[in-house]
Motif scaffolding. Structure first.
Motif, PDB file in Angstrom:
ATOM      1  N   GLN A  40      -0.384  -1.105  -3.975  1.00 43.49           N
ATOM      2  CA  GLN A  40      -0.769  -2.113  -4.975  1.00 43.49           C
ATOM      3  C   GLN A  40      -0.971  -3.316  -4.680  1.00 43.49           C
ATOM      4  O   GLN A  40      -1.933  -3.997  -5.009  1.00 43.49           O
ATOM      5  N   GLU A  41      -0.104  -3.884  -3.708  1.00 41.36           N
ATOM      6  CA  GLU A  41      -0.464  -5.219  -3.055  1.00 41.36           C
ATOM      7  C   GLU A  41      -1.616  -5.460  -2.373  1.00 41.36           C
ATOM      8  O   GLU A  41      -2.051  -6.291  -2.391  1.00 41.36           O
ATOM      9  N   SER A  91       7.077  -4.616 -16.103  1.00 40.90           N
ATOM     10  CA  SER A  91       8.157  -5.869 -15.774  1.00 40.90           C
ATOM     11  C   SER A  91       9.301  -5.736 -16.830  1.00 40.90           C
ATOM     12  O   SER A  91       9.000  -5.098 -17.987  1.00 40.90           O
ATOM     13  N   TYR A 136       3.631   3.158  -2.951  1.00 38.19           N
ATOM     14  CA  TYR A 136       3.077   2.702  -3.934  1.00 38.19           C
ATOM     15  C   TYR A 136       2.881   1.208  -4.142  1.00 38.19           C
ATOM     16  O   TYR A 136       1.626   0.611  -4.417  1.00 38.19           O
ATOM     17  N   MET A 137       3.885   0.546  -4.204  1.00 41.03           N
ATOM     18  CA  MET A 137       3.987  -0.919  -4.186  1.00 41.03           C
ATOM     19  C   MET A 137       3.222  -1.679  -3.167  1.00 41.03           C
ATOM     20  O   MET A 137       2.473  -2.767  -3.182  1.00 41.03           O
ATOM     21  N   LYS A 138       3.271  -1.018  -1.748  1.00 40.97           N
ATOM     22  CA  LYS A 138       2.412  -1.775  -0.705  1.00 40.97           C
ATOM     23  C   LYS A 138       0.885  -1.330  -1.123  1.00 40.97           C
ATOM     24  O   LYS A 138       0.202  -2.296  -0.704  1.00 40.97           O
ATOM     25  N   ILE A 152       7.792   4.916  -4.081  1.00 36.27           N
ATOM     26  CA  ILE A 152       7.643   3.792  -4.606  1.00 36.27           C
ATOM     27  C   ILE A 152       7.391   2.659  -3.641  1.00 36.27           C
ATOM     28  O   ILE A 152       6.497   1.683  -4.024  1.00 36.27           O
ATOM     29  N   MET A 153       7.987   2.585  -2.282  1.00 33.34           N
ATOM     30  CA  MET A 153       7.675   1.555  -1.410  1.00 33.34           C
ATOM     31  C   MET A 153       6.004   1.913  -1.021  1.00 33.34           C
ATOM     32  O   MET A 153       5.334   0.762  -0.833  1.00 33.34           O
ATOM     33  N   ASN A 180       4.404   0.265 -12.748  1.00 31.87           N
ATOM     34  CA  ASN A 180       4.010  -1.198 -13.112  1.00 31.87           C
ATOM     35  C   ASN A 180       4.267  -1.659 -14.233  1.00 31.87           C
ATOM     36  O   ASN A 180       3.150  -2.130 -15.143  1.00 31.87           O
TER      37      ASN A 180
END
Length: 529
Positions: free
Chosen positions: A340-341, A273, A336-338, A333-334, A271
């Motif tokens: 996290q959202e 940028s 993880y990001m889901k 990663i997908m 996480n």
């Protein structure tokens, strides 16, 4: 006592009524399955053994996607950042200038070039040297004044494929400068401003992570590349696992030059940028980068498979890096990001090592993400676990012996709650079982009318109340609404199969064999006709 010969019937009546003690009704408010009622495998009708238990591997304690960029902590870090601010401005100007010059040189090199199937002509390659020098100055602006190298890259005729780990934005820039290779990359990179144009000049082999035909086309492109002179091809480890196509990394079983690269002061994974990474690099006196060219790895013999060749290459790089190997892929990663959202406290706990899961059940990353959507709807607690009542609520089920048995089958730890890993493994176990598709076909045929070819609510009511008499009309209506996704009052065959694919555990309630029929559904009286 009357006399009977062996031809006389033991039961003289054609209607027998047995009275049995009914089981107590399930408590619909129960927070967890009742002990003693949930043993065994509730999916034996798919062809598995009654005693077969779900196996869920223990999660790895290593998180390969954890970002290692140091936080701004301590007096030294703050002082260094403040002192480097003027330098950072100069570095930013240098970065922009190099990017602009490199972009112009690349556009000139590509102008009028139509024959993309063959290597770039030499005069165009000379123009690309301008862009390559600009790439080295970009690394300089990021704080990589010098780069430590161990070993030398093998000649293209010896090893046409270069394989490297990929943890940041830095390695591709370095390899562009050092080797100017053809790269295997995601199609999404083509749309990047400035960078997309430069990538096209490298005769990139584009591949769609989620398209089997695209992956096969990429393998063919690599094979063709090996058969002609020109640029070497570089393939990052992420495409070996993320694309689930071992030939991509194996280079169609060509000798491969393994490279271990380590930009040790920053990482693009996790996480963080791109803007933050660039700022941190601009405000460092020096960033460290080490590249090690390992010995060329070649097939052991003509019969060595691409999978085995890939595994040997991975082990060699992992050994050089002194790290452990895991089964994580881009699919993790997908996930993880889901998570996290969804504001989960520990998103990394929702990663499941997709390479391992796929090898067992051939489950795709997008399917895993859909199951995560379903799991998140069950309102996991801060530890990422789902309780029994929330499990039932989302699947539109009621608390009954079969529901308890199903939940206990997934709850391999027998603690009254389940993790996403357990839910995904359980769902995959059922959905990818060889008998699942046939069970879906039989369940639809049992519920629907042969004439209409669809199921109306009354037909589902009749089926469910015959199979599990304790279900009332409202409870069956909730289940009907789950299948009737378009709210047209009917469940077509496509609706039925689509819903079971998203909720494969429900097949246990829809098997036409009715082996789960509850005792006590007829007030303790069982009639045999």
């Amino acid at each position: 006592m009357p006399n009977h010969d062996i031809t006389s019937p033991l039961i003289t009546s054609d209607h027998l009524i047995l009275t049995v003690d009914p089981l107590p009704a399930a408590d619909t408010t129960s927070a967890a399955p009742l002990s003693g009622t949930a043993g065994g495998n509730p999916f034996t009708f798919l062809g598995c053994d009654e005693s077969e238990a779900l196996t869920v591997p223990v999660p790895m304690t290593v998180d390969p996607f954890k970002n290692n960029t140091p936080n701004i902590e301590g007096v030294y870090e703050w002082l260094k950042m403040l002192l480097c601010l003027p330098i950072a401005i100069l570095r930013l100007v240098l970065f922009g200038l190099c990017l602009a010059v490199g972009y112009i040189a690349t556009r000139l090199a590509l102008e009028g070039w139509k024959d993309k199937e063959n290597p770039m002509p030499k005069w165009r390659c000379r123009l690309m040297w301008v862009t390559r020098i600009c790439a080295r100055w970009i690394l300089f602006s990021f704080g990589y004044q010098w780069i430590k190298r161990k070993g030398r890259p093998a000649p293209r005729e010896v090893a046409p494929i270069i394989v490297s780990n990929h943890v940041s934005y830095i390695e591709p820039i370095f390899y562009f400068y050092e080797l100017f290779p053809t790269i295997v990359a995601s199609e999404s990179h083509d749309a990047l401003p400035f960078v997309g144009t430069i990538i096209r000049a490298m005769q990139v082999i584009y591949v769609d992570r989620f398209s089997p035909s695209s992956r096969k086309h990429a393998v063919k492109e690599i094979k063709d590349l090996n058969n002609r002179e020109g640029l070497p091809a570089i393939d990052f480890l992420e495409y070996c696992y993320f694309l689930r196509e071992p030939q991509l990394m194996a280079g169609a079983l060509s000798p491969s030059n393994l490279v271990h690269s380590s930009p040790v002061t920053q990482s693009s994974l996790g996480n963080v940028s791109l803007g933050k990474l660039m700022f941190r690099m601009f405000t460092q006196f020096h960033n460290f980068f080490e590249v090690e060219y390992l010995p060329v790895i070649s097939p052991l013999h003509d019969k060595e498979t691409a999978v085995h060749f890939r595994e040997r290459a991975c082990r060699a790089i992992a050994s050089a890096m002194n790290v452990v190997q895991t089964g994580h892929t881009y699919g993790d990663i997908m996930l993880y990001m889901k998570a996290q959202e969804a504001k989960q406290e520990n998103p990394s706990s929702f990663m499941v090592e997709m390479a391992t899961l796929e090898s067992l059940f051939h489950i795709r990353s997008l399917e895993a993400v859909e199951f995560l959507d379903k799991f998140l709807a069950m309102n996991p607690d801060p530890s990422g676990r789902v309780q029994y009542h929330n499990f039932l609520k989302v699947l539109r089920l009621k608390a009954c012996p079969l529901s308890e048995k199903m939940f206990a089958f997934i709850d391999v730890e027998k603690c009254g709650s389940i993790t996403f890993r357990q839910f995904l493994y359980g769902s995959s176990y059922v959905m990818k079982h060889r008998g699942f598709h046939q069970a879906c076909e039989e369940a639809f045929a049992e519920c629907s009318s042969a004439v209409k070819g669809y199921i109306v609510e009354q037909e589902l009511q009749d089926f469910m109340q015959h199979a599990i008499p304790s279900w009332n009309e409202n409870e069956v209506h909730e289940l009907f609404m789950l299948f009737d996704d378009d709210n047209d009052g009917r469940i077509t065959k496509d609706d039925f199969h689509s819903c079971l694919k998203k909720n494969p555990l429900l097949i246990a309630f829809l098997t036409p064999h009715l082996q789960h029929k509850e005792c006590g559904g007829n007030n303790g009286v069982l009639e045999i006709v």
